[in-house]
Design a protein around this motif. Structure first.
Motif, PDB file in Angstrom:
ATOM      1  N   ASN A 135      11.436   4.366   0.729  1.00 43.85           N
ATOM      2  CA  ASN A 135      10.378   4.319  -0.280  1.00 43.85           C
ATOM      3  C   ASN A 135      10.930   3.645  -1.515  1.00 43.85           C
ATOM      4  O   ASN A 135      12.103   3.857  -1.872  1.00 43.85           O
ATOM      5  N   ALA A 149      -3.459   3.903   2.167  1.00 45.28           N
ATOM      6  CA  ALA A 149      -2.493   4.051   3.275  1.00 45.28           C
ATOM      7  C   ALA A 149      -1.690   5.329   3.049  1.00 45.28           C
ATOM      8  O   ALA A 149      -1.334   5.645   1.902  1.00 45.28           O
ATOM      9  N   LEU A 150      -1.417   6.028   4.109  1.00 47.13           N
ATOM     10  CA  LEU A 150      -0.700   7.302   3.996  1.00 47.13           C
ATOM     11  C   LEU A 150       0.743   7.062   3.571  1.00 47.13           C
ATOM     12  O   LEU A 150       1.432   6.208   4.132  1.00 47.13           O
ATOM     13  N   ALA A 202       0.821  -1.212   0.000  1.00 43.63           N
ATOM     14  CA  ALA A 202       0.000   0.000   0.000  1.00 43.63           C
ATOM     15  C   ALA A 202       0.853   1.260   0.000  1.00 43.63           C
ATOM     16  O   ALA A 202       0.515   2.254  -0.646  1.00 43.63           O
ATOM     17  N   THR A 203       1.959   1.236   0.715  1.00 39.16           N
ATOM     18  CA  THR A 203       2.761   2.462   0.872  1.00 39.16           C
ATOM     19  C   THR A 203       4.002   2.476  -0.003  1.00 39.16           C
ATOM     20  O   THR A 203       4.650   3.499  -0.137  1.00 39.16           O
ATOM     21  N   VAL A 205       4.811   7.719   3.049  1.00 40.14           N
ATOM     22  CA  VAL A 205       5.816   7.954   4.098  1.00 40.14           C
ATOM     23  C   VAL A 205       6.811   9.003   3.585  1.00 40.14           C
ATOM     24  O   VAL A 205       7.368   8.832   2.499  1.00 40.14           O
ATOM     25  N   PRO A 206       7.050  10.059   4.340  1.00 44.33           N
ATOM     26  CA  PRO A 206       8.002  11.068   3.864  1.00 44.33           C
ATOM     27  C   PRO A 206       9.442  10.579   3.964  1.00 44.33           C
ATOM     28  O   PRO A 206       9.782   9.822   4.880  1.00 44.33           O
TER      29      PRO A 206
END
Lengths: 480, 264
Positions: A401, B185-186, A342-343, B188-189
């Motif tokens: 990320n 989902a948020l 999801a992220t 991530v920075p």
């Protein structure tokens, strides 16, 4: 001449029967990797050679038969039990490997509360061992985060350590005796005695071998009295890691043995403790054992910490609640898989250890380089979770990320470059690149630097016990 | 377009064990020692807003104490233009009227075209705040929102209704109440984003400055927590066993699957 994949499967079925030889494609794909390649696996990408079969052995004799067959035909064998490895140790690096799964050898053979030891087959889940012990007022004292997943053979094979190690030690301090099968079919049993001085301690040839020498079929470990009613939790917030290392050192060198002694940096701490220590380091202790000892230990820790004005004590319940939620079971693994997809954000860890005089420097140097050299990082931090008289470990935590990559590039763009920096900075100052996850396949490239002149001994062990090189190729020692 | 996302920082109740559910003084369950998180419905709302705008015009608003600040810093790093916290030490769990009044008062001070809120939080479970805010602001409200997309001079809003999914093109001003939206989902920075936003301040406003003491005084007075009952969520199940895998599979098929498959 190597035999064909079909022939391997046919022979294995003859040895073990159809039910114990699995060739389902999905099972084989999932058995070609461990958690190191979980992002690829999540995306359905399996870049490594798929094994010929997964065999579920049920006895020492069956392990012996499979290893002898593999040895005769020069077929790579990857031993496994709980399948919770994190460093690529369970990856099938070459074509037509056989994954030998011991998870069906899952019986507790003897719980001996008089001699304070328990004997289990290799596939006995640690959770089952602990549950059986707790029912009688004992504990294994071994509690890695993977406790709900890991099994006894794998824990010994990877030289595991648990969260209470400062009191109970690592698995190497708990193993009394064991049984292992070598590739030529030789079954070796090491007897269960308190100590002996009859030559080298040969348990250590097996403990931590990561399946690159033998298959562990049975282990006997120490047990301890379980006295949770005496546990005392202590927690503090503080400004600097260096101070925290100093406090850990003082606790250890003054002879105290809390079961838990952990120090989190602000980044890693923010993930667990933002509700009380935003931007601070966090220091945690748990004293365990008989009441007189826990009270004396806690009192001594409080006195040591009191000498550092930057430390602020926090409520005990905070620490207890954190502790109650520390372990990783199937539920957390499933949750993590959803979150990663999801992220597009994934986290990994790299654990090292070093002496007191260099540990802070390694921490500072590695974090600095990671921040400068690795793209798309979202968290770089770490904690010390296992302390000793002469030093401590560091568990680096790194999240990033996943930007503009194919699934198989997660390792080449992020994970392995991160590991490289941490390993380089650790070895440079004399630390060890592996504290408790094992070498696996992804730290094998630095194994000669890790061992230095003693690499001769490691290499000789491999040549002596596995002359055909069939045991877990690429693990600990890189592929030729 | 000015977009306000209202988010609530809540304790992660999954981290409480059964023994932790204890009613303490003043009818309260103490969760102060539990790690916090952004209410999951609000997390979806925040991510939806970020997908609509890359920062300009985005405001995140929360109501509570300083423990919310780490989360607001994260939102600033994710390029929310403003992060605002209405400071109050009060227990807000059962006070949706007061919370809605504070949000409406904030919007009066700082006009917003679109308000996005999670439909409820696990802590109070009132599921009232978005509706009350819409009522106070006299704006239309779409509930159970699953997706928001920018379109020419309007928003395309997908929401869950009894009959299925409803897609509407709507013009602001409006209030959106986010439901159980998958895939939100948020993000991530990165550390770099955190560093770049490091100097941005969280705006803190005293709740009392809105002059809503009367609403606060009457809000939540009709709730008294005097007992709890454990609701069992165990699912029915049975263990299928046979002499070997083949026999087990046959039993599974014959006794559990055959009838269902034939009915399809």
């Amino acid at each position: 001449m190597p035999i064909s994949r079909e022939q391997i499967v046919k022979e294995l079925i003859q040895l073990l029967g159809q039910d114990q030889v699995v060739t389902d494609e999905q099972v084989l794909k999932l058995s070609s990797v461990d958690r190191f390649r979980r992002y690829e696996e999540l995306n359905g990408v399996f870049a490594l050679p798929i094994p010929a079969a997964v065999v579920y052995v049920q006895s020492t004799a069956e392990v012996q038969a499979v290893l002898m067959f593999a040895n005769k035909n020069r077929i790579n064998v990857v031993p496994r039990t709980g399948h919770s490895a994190t460093e690529g140790g369970l990856e099938t690096a070459v074509e037509n490997s056989i994954v030998v799964d011991g998870s069906r050898m899952n019986r507790i053979l003897k719980l001996d509360t008089y001699n304070m030891q328990i004997t289990c087959q290799c596939g006995t889940p640690l959770q089952a061992v602990e549950d059986a012990l707790r029912a009688q007022g004992y504990t294994a004292g071994h509690s890695p985060q993977s406790k709900p997943l890991a099994q006894m053979g794998g824990l010994v094979a990877t030289r595991s350590i648990g969260q209470f190690s400062t009191l109970y030690g690592g698995i190497e301090d708990m193993v009394v005796g064991l049984e292992a099968v070598f590739p030529n079919g030789k079954v070796c049993r090491i007897k269960n005695v308190p100590r002996r001085a009859a030559g080298p301690d040969i348990r250590h040839i097996v403990i931590g071998n990561e399946g690159f020498l033998c298959f562990i079929t049975e282990v006997t470990v120490k047990i301890f009295k379980y006295q949770p009613e005496n546990n005392i939790f202590l927690g503090y917030s503080l400004e600097h890691m260096k101070t925290g290392f100093e406090i850990l050192r003082e606790v250890m060198v003054n002879g105290y043995r809390p079961s838990v002694a952990r120090l989190y940096d602000p980044e890693d701490g923010a993930y667990h403790f933002s509700h009380f220590a935003d931007g601070k380091c966090v220091l945690i202790f748990m004293a365990e054992g008989p009441r007189g000892i826990t009270e004396a230990t806690a009192k001594a820790i409080e006195e040591i910490v009191a000498r550092y004005s930057e430390c602020k004590q926090v409520e005990t319940r905070i620490i207890k609640n954190w502790f109650d939620n520390l372990n990783w079971g199937p539920d957390k693994v499933a949750e993590e898989r959803i979150e990663i997809m999801a992220t597009k954000n994934i986290g990994n860890t790299t654990e090292i250890s070093a002496n007191w005089e260099v540990i802070d420097q390694i921490y500072q140097n590695a974090c600095k380089r990671l921040r400068e050299e690795i793209p798309d990082l979202t968290l770089v931090g770490g904690h010390s979770s296992h302390s000793y008289l002469n030093g401590t470990n560091l568990y680096f935590v790194h999240y990033y990320n996943l930007v503009d990559i194919r699934p198989e590039e997660e390792i080449t763009k992020y994970h392995q470059p991160i590991k490289k920096i941490i390993v380089e900075e650790t070895l440079k100052l004399g630390g060890t690149m592996c504290h408790h996850h094992g070498v696996g396949k992804h730290r094998a490239e630095w194994i000669k630097d890790e061992y230095g002149s003693s690499y001769y001994m490691l290499e000789t062990l491999k040549k002596a016990f596995d002359p055909n090189g069939i045991m877990n190729i690429g693990t600990i020692i890189p592929m030729p | 377009m000015n977009l306000l996302v209202c988010c609530k920082i809540v304790p992660d109740l999954d981290r409480l064990s059964l023994g932790d559910w204890v009613i303490e003084g003043q009818g309260r369950i103490d969760t102060d020692y539990v790690r916090n998180m952004i209410n999951p419905f609000d997390e979806s709302a925040l991510e939806m807003a970020l997908r609509l705008s890359d920062g300009p015009g985005l405001t995140a608003l929360t109501i509570g104490g300083r423990m919310a600040d780490p989360f607001l810093k994260t939102l600033l790093a994710l390029r929310f233009e403003r992060a605002v916290r209405i400071e109050t030490p009060a227990d807000r769990r059962f006070c949706p009227d007061w919370i809605a009044a504070l949000i409406a008062a904030f919007v009066a001070r700082s006009p917003q075209d679109v308000l996005i809120l999670g439909r409820q939080s696990g802590e109070g479970d009132n599921a009232k705040t978005p509706l009350l805010v819409a009522e106070l602001l006299k704006r239309p409200c779409i509930t159970e929102v699953l997706r928001i997309e920018a379109a020419a001079e309007c928003l395309r809003v997908t929401s869950q209704v009894d009959a299925g999914l409803l897609v509407q093109a709507v013009r602001p001003p409006l209030v959106l109440s986010v439901g159980n939206a998958a895939g939100t989902a948020l993000r991530v920075p990165t550390l770099k984003q955190r560093m770049l936003s490091g100097k941005q301040r969280i705006e803190v406003i005293d709740a009392d400055s809105f002059g809503l003491e009367a609403v606060r005084a009457s809000a939540g007075q009709d709730y008294v927590l005097d007992g709890m009952t454990l609701v069992s969520h165990r699912r029915a199940g049975r263990i299928v066993a046979g002499a070997d895998a083949r026999a087990t599979a046959r039993t599974l098929y014959a006794e559990c699957l055959k009838q269902r498959l034939e009915a399809l």
